[in-house]
Design a protein around this motif. Structure first.
Motif, PDB file in Angstrom:
ATOM      1  N   VAL A 193       0.912  -1.187  -0.042  1.00  0.00           N
ATOM      2  CA  VAL A 193      -0.149  -0.059   0.192  1.00  0.00           C
ATOM      3  C   VAL A 193       0.921   1.170  -0.127  1.00  0.00           C
ATOM      4  O   VAL A 193       0.494   2.182  -0.606  1.00  0.00           O
ATOM      5  N   THR A 194       2.082   1.127   0.772  1.00  0.00           N
ATOM      6  CA  THR A 194       3.012   2.353   0.833  1.00  0.00           C
ATOM      7  C   THR A 194       3.486   2.525  -0.570  1.00  0.00           C
ATOM      8  O   THR A 194       3.630   3.895  -0.811  1.00  0.00           O
ATOM      9  N   ALA A 195       3.896   1.486  -1.500  1.00  0.00           N
ATOM     10  CA  ALA A 195       4.085   1.996  -2.807  1.00  0.00           C
ATOM     11  C   ALA A 195       3.128   2.788  -3.432  1.00  0.00           C
ATOM     12  O   ALA A 195       3.498   3.730  -4.229  1.00  0.00           O
ATOM     13  N   ALA A 196       1.928   2.106  -3.422  1.00  0.00           N
ATOM     14  CA  ALA A 196       0.920   2.988  -4.210  1.00  0.00           C
ATOM     15  C   ALA A 196       0.726   4.352  -3.472  1.00  0.00           C
ATOM     16  O   ALA A 196       0.546   5.351  -4.098  1.00  0.00           O
ATOM     17  N   ALA A 197       0.770   4.742  -2.378  1.00  0.00           N
ATOM     18  CA  ALA A 197       0.656   5.774  -1.509  1.00  0.00           C
ATOM     19  C   ALA A 197       1.717   6.773  -2.024  1.00  0.00           C
ATOM     20  O   ALA A 197       1.409   8.138  -2.273  1.00  0.00           O
ATOM     21  N   LEU A 198       3.030   6.201  -2.279  1.00  0.00           N
ATOM     22  CA  LEU A 198       4.153   7.113  -2.619  1.00  0.00           C
ATOM     23  C   LEU A 198       3.982   7.759  -4.275  1.00  0.00           C
ATOM     24  O   LEU A 198       4.068   8.906  -4.493  1.00  0.00           O
ATOM     25  N   SER A 199       3.636   6.830  -5.094  1.00  0.00           N
ATOM     26  CA  SER A 199       3.136   7.172  -6.480  1.00  0.00           C
ATOM     27  C   SER A 199       1.947   8.100  -6.341  1.00  0.00           C
ATOM     28  O   SER A 199       2.189   9.047  -7.291  1.00  0.00           O
ATOM     29  N   ALA A 200       1.002   7.716  -5.574  1.00  0.00           N
ATOM     30  CA  ALA A 200      -0.290   8.766  -5.654  1.00  0.00           C
ATOM     31  C   ALA A 200       0.089  10.193  -5.487  1.00  0.00           C
ATOM     32  O   ALA A 200      -0.322  11.130  -5.719  1.00  0.00           O
ATOM     33  N   SER A 201       0.793   9.971  -4.315  1.00  0.00           N
ATOM     34  CA  SER A 201       1.192  11.379  -3.421  1.00  0.00           C
ATOM     35  C   SER A 201       2.091  12.174  -4.358  1.00  0.00           C
ATOM     36  O   SER A 201       1.917  13.691  -4.616  1.00  0.00           O
ATOM     37  N   LEU A 202       3.084  11.710  -5.203  1.00  0.00           N
ATOM     38  CA  LEU A 202       4.128  12.219  -6.121  1.00  0.00           C
ATOM     39  C   LEU A 202       3.177  12.879  -7.289  1.00  0.00           C
ATOM     40  O   LEU A 202       3.436  13.954  -7.780  1.00  0.00           O
ATOM     41  N   CYS A 203       2.443  12.231  -7.765  1.00  0.00           N
ATOM     42  CA  CYS A 203       1.278  12.585  -8.790  1.00  0.00           C
ATOM     43  C   CYS A 203       0.638  13.886  -8.559  1.00  0.00           C
ATOM     44  O   CYS A 203       0.518  14.663  -9.247  1.00  0.00           O
ATOM     45  N   VAL A 204       0.208  13.819  -7.154  1.00  0.00           N
ATOM     46  CA  VAL A 204      -0.801  14.829  -6.834  1.00  0.00           C
ATOM     47  C   VAL A 204       0.112  16.124  -6.406  1.00  0.00           C
ATOM     48  O   VAL A 204      -0.234  17.244  -6.982  1.00  0.00           O
ATOM     49  N   ILE A 205       1.391  16.008  -5.875  1.00  0.00           N
ATOM     50  CA  ILE A 205       2.232  17.040  -5.734  1.00  0.00           C
ATOM     51  C   ILE A 205       2.692  17.757  -6.812  1.00  0.00           C
ATOM     52  O   ILE A 205       2.688  18.867  -7.227  1.00  0.00           O
ATOM     53  N   GLY A 206       3.141  16.746  -7.776  1.00  0.00           N
ATOM     54  CA  GLY A 206       3.552  17.183  -9.319  1.00  0.00           C
ATOM     55  C   GLY A 206       2.455  18.142  -9.886  1.00  0.00           C
ATOM     56  O   GLY A 206       2.895  19.032 -10.510  1.00  0.00           O
ATOM     57  N   SER A 207       1.165  17.270 -10.167  1.00  0.00           N
ATOM     58  CA  SER A 207       0.208  18.018 -10.816  1.00  0.00           C
ATOM     59  C   SER A 207      -0.329  19.357  -9.855  1.00  0.00           C
ATOM     60  O   SER A 207      -0.484  20.489 -10.732  1.00  0.00           O
ATOM     61  N   VAL A 208      -0.209  19.439  -8.769  1.00  0.00           N
ATOM     62  CA  VAL A 208      -0.575  20.778  -8.078  1.00  0.00           C
ATOM     63  C   VAL A 208       0.373  21.962  -8.402  1.00  0.00           C
ATOM     64  O   VAL A 208       0.246  22.996  -8.545  1.00  0.00           O
ATOM     65  N   LEU A 209       1.756  21.442  -8.357  1.00  0.00           N
ATOM     66  CA  LEU A 209       2.786  22.289  -8.625  1.00  0.00           C
ATOM     67  C   LEU A 209       2.964  22.601 -10.196  1.00  0.00           C
ATOM     68  O   LEU A 209       3.748  23.183 -10.657  1.00  0.00           O
ATOM     69  N   GLU A 210       1.884  22.071 -10.960  1.00  0.00           N
ATOM     70  CA  GLU A 210       1.957  22.233 -12.378  1.00  0.00           C
ATOM     71  C   GLU A 210       3.034  21.704 -13.213  1.00  0.00           C
ATOM     72  O   GLU A 210       3.498  22.388 -14.173  1.00  0.00           O
ATOM     73  N   GLY A 211       3.733  20.678 -12.704  1.00  0.00           N
ATOM     74  CA  GLY A 211       4.912  20.113 -13.305  1.00  0.00           C
ATOM     75  C   GLY A 211       4.334  19.528 -14.783  1.00  0.00           C
ATOM     76  O   GLY A 211       3.037  19.423 -14.914  1.00  0.00           O
ATOM     77  N   PRO A 212       5.174  19.295 -15.708  1.00  0.00           N
ATOM     78  CA  PRO A 212       5.000  18.715 -16.980  1.00  0.00           C
ATOM     79  C   PRO A 212       4.316  17.361 -16.758  1.00  0.00           C
ATOM     80  O   PRO A 212       4.923  16.471 -16.249  1.00  0.00           O
ATOM     81  N   ARG A 213       3.078  17.234 -17.300  1.00  0.00           N
ATOM     82  CA  ARG A 213       2.227  16.057 -17.023  1.00  0.00           C
ATOM     83  C   ARG A 213       2.829  14.637 -17.056  1.00  0.00           C
ATOM     84  O   ARG A 213       2.836  13.799 -16.368  1.00  0.00           O
ATOM     85  N   LEU A 214       3.377  14.649 -18.355  1.00  0.00           N
ATOM     86  CA  LEU A 214       3.906  13.260 -18.715  1.00  0.00           C
ATOM     87  C   LEU A 214       5.434  12.956 -17.856  1.00  0.00           C
ATOM     88  O   LEU A 214       5.454  11.745 -17.275  1.00  0.00           O
ATOM     89  N   LEU A 215       5.876  13.945 -17.340  1.00  0.00           N
ATOM     90  CA  LEU A 215       7.190  13.814 -16.513  1.00  0.00           C
ATOM     91  C   LEU A 215       6.587  13.332 -14.933  1.00  0.00           C
ATOM     92  O   LEU A 215       7.127  12.504 -14.496  1.00  0.00           O
ATOM     93  N   VAL A 216       5.782  14.133 -14.695  1.00  0.00           N
ATOM     94  CA  VAL A 216       5.040  13.780 -13.337  1.00  0.00           C
ATOM     95  C   VAL A 216       4.410  12.372 -13.157  1.00  0.00           C
ATOM     96  O   VAL A 216       4.802  11.680 -12.083  1.00  0.00           O
ATOM     97  N   TRP A 217       3.699  12.112 -14.108  1.00  0.00           N
ATOM     98  CA  TRP A 217       3.024  10.929 -14.207  1.00  0.00           C
ATOM     99  C   TRP A 217       4.078   9.610 -14.208  1.00  0.00           C
ATOM    100  O   TRP A 217       4.132   8.692 -13.263  1.00  0.00           O
ATOM    101  N   THR A 218       4.917   9.751 -15.183  1.00  0.00           N
ATOM    102  CA  THR A 218       6.255   8.782 -15.173  1.00  0.00           C
ATOM    103  C   THR A 218       7.116   8.706 -14.168  1.00  0.00           C
ATOM    104  O   THR A 218       7.338   7.552 -13.297  1.00  0.00           O
ATOM    105  N   GLY A 219       7.265   9.822 -13.401  1.00  0.00           N
ATOM    106  CA  GLY A 219       8.295   9.812 -12.299  1.00  0.00           C
ATOM    107  C   GLY A 219       7.570   9.495 -11.289  1.00  0.00           C
ATOM    108  O   GLY A 219       8.109   8.354 -10.599  1.00  0.00           O
ATOM    109  N   ALA A 220       6.321   9.691 -10.767  1.00  0.00           N
ATOM    110  CA  ALA A 220       5.483   9.163  -9.779  1.00  0.00           C
ATOM    111  C   ALA A 220       5.326   7.463  -9.911  1.00  0.00           C
ATOM    112  O   ALA A 220       5.656   6.859  -9.104  1.00  0.00           O
TER     113      ALA A 220
END
Lengths: 244, 244, 244
Positions: free
Chosen positions: B181-208
């Motif tokens: 569950v922790t791995a899912a939480a890490l990916s989900a958190s990074l995706c949300v943080i990256g999106s809120v900071l308006e990072g480039p979408r593809l980069l945020v998603w792939t990185g998360a």
């Protein structure tokens, strides 16, 4: 004029928002309602009875009987309605929840052996297969494609019992080899196939329900069951694992 | 003219009824669909495989295999869609349910050892973290605020497996100390943080997704796990309770 | 002119699509929101606390604590909102999920005995009965008929705990003879009856919540419980089964 009435345009636009799901609501109401309303309440009552009886056999209180009657009675239809995007059926109908509570009262004031036995099994089979047909037909009328509509029939017939078993801590009907879920799947599949081929509606529904009921009845009478994974299949696998 | 087209006005009004949730549906469809459709079906298939394998190992019938494939494959995404108010994804797509049934067929006709092992664990990790990102991104695109959107990512990745375990009567993945569950939480958190900071979408998603996958991969390879409640914390509490 | 404003007509038409459910949304927001928002977050936090404590006592990881806090805190309200067709409350509110995570953090960094004991039982009783009233009132404001609205009150108060127990593999609160579900049912019933009789809203709500709380408090203090199925009822049945 050829212009459609404004109200209709507006309603259609509002429906479009629901993205590709084109709920053929009016048609569904006109055709399903008079034919199936009585059947519906009978199905709810039979499932509610099975839920209340399980709680009674576990020597539970009346409140628990009522809760089990309700969740077994309306569980499958609720999950179906949520998934297909329909208003949940017992939220708009004042009698469904009341019927479940009445069933719980009836069970509370009577010995369980009045209700139990083969007759209940057959009644449950009627509810199961009627619900499988009703669930598939409702899903199709909301524009759900064939395979998920078939799944919705199985869900309508079986999910109430699955929730009941999970909360009661019993082995789920899903895990038993009996032809139970299979009978629902047969009825739901025939209903979907018949509807896709545009067979006469009453014939398709009746035939689908009777076919599933015949299978379920045979399973009850002759103790039929499906083969489990290891017997027929993957013999090599089983042998390879023997040293374990 | 500057007047918006009537159809658009009407649709917007209809959307307003959905109270504060402003489903950015068109945007979500244009951007998510081409990129993630393939990933989506792969995720469903991997989860369906894990469900069917568990049923096969418990020597269940084909119907049970199919049911487990389906509820593990679509469970998390269904709960997410219901909670965020989106149409349930496999109700409008004719292929998702069919893919789950095909996976069940494949498992039924083959030995389980063909599928099992570390490779499945890694494939499951790919599905888990991809789904966590997909779930969070979809929730954000429906106007869900950051914290619940993060939760939706975790729900999408894990709830199918939780339902599977509850119905099978197995200890839930939720109760094991593995970094799952922790791995899912890490990916989900990074995706949300990256999106809120308006990072480039593809980069945020792939990185998360990759960050979560790296964590999950390390957990599989090195048997990493989170510390339980009593070891690091509340030592006084544990000592105080020793006399029990 | 007497013609209603176009926007209103359009919104009304869009609402009509929701078939018979006439969500009295504006009214519900104006009246419920200021009065009950604080109570709502307190209820979520109390339930989240009970979920996190159970996970802590089973020596789980922080991620599991957080998951249990969340599903116990928002489970009942989520099921209610899905069934009555309302937007799920914690999807539009950025703070509810965050509050659950904060509660999990607080439990993680403190000994469980700080939280446990009679005080928690009473706090849980406050949450239970307040939620039963809130759930019924919200259902009524969405046009749900009396009996299902009463059921929605019970669902709001108890389903979070039921999901928590099922996933943790514990015997459900539903299966214990304690006056727990019963207290929720009392509050919900009084709220619905008072509302149908058009009693003054604040009085009905407060009275209904206090009556349920008094029952729950008495049950905690005097260890009251409901009679199970076999003791009072169906003595003949019990005797007839003795030879088994």
């Amino acid at each position: 004029m050829a212009t459609p009435a404004p109200a209709k345009v507006i309603k259609d636009a509002a429906k479009d928002v629901a993205q590709d799901v084109t709920p053929d609501i009016v048609d569904a109401q006109v055709i399903l309602t008079p034919l199936l309303d009585a059947l519906d309440i009978v199905g709810v009552a039979v499932f509610a009875l099975s839920g209340a009886l399980i709680a009674a056999k576990e020597r539970q209180t009346f409140v628990t009987l009522a809760f089990f009657a309700l969740l077994t009675g309306v569980g499958g239809g609720s999950v179906r309605d949520l998934l297909i995007g329909a208003p949940v059926f017992w939220m708009t109908d004042p009698w469904v929840a009341a019927a479940c509570l009445l069933v719980a009262l009836a069970v509370w004031f009577t010995p369980t052996r009045w209700w139990d036995g083969k007759l209940l099994d057959y009644a449950d089979g009627v509810g199961l297969t009627a619900y499988a047909v009703l669930g598939s037909a409702k899903a199709l009328s909301y524009g759900i494609p064939p395979v998920p509509a078939m799944v919705m029939g199985v869900v309508t017939g079986t999910v109430g019992g699955i929730i009941r078993d999970v909360i009661a801590g019993r082995p789920s009907i899903l895990m038993r080899p009996e032809l139970y879920v299979t009978a629902a799947a047969l009825s739901a599949s025939l209903c979907v196939i018949g509807s896709v081929l545009e067979g006469p509606r009453l014939l398709v529904w009746t035939g689908a329900a009777l076919a599933g009921l015949a299978l379920r009845g045979a399973a009850i009478h002759y103790n039929l069951s499906l083969p489990p994974y290891h017997e027929r299949r993957a013999a090599t696998d089983a042998e390879a694992q023997q040293p374990d």
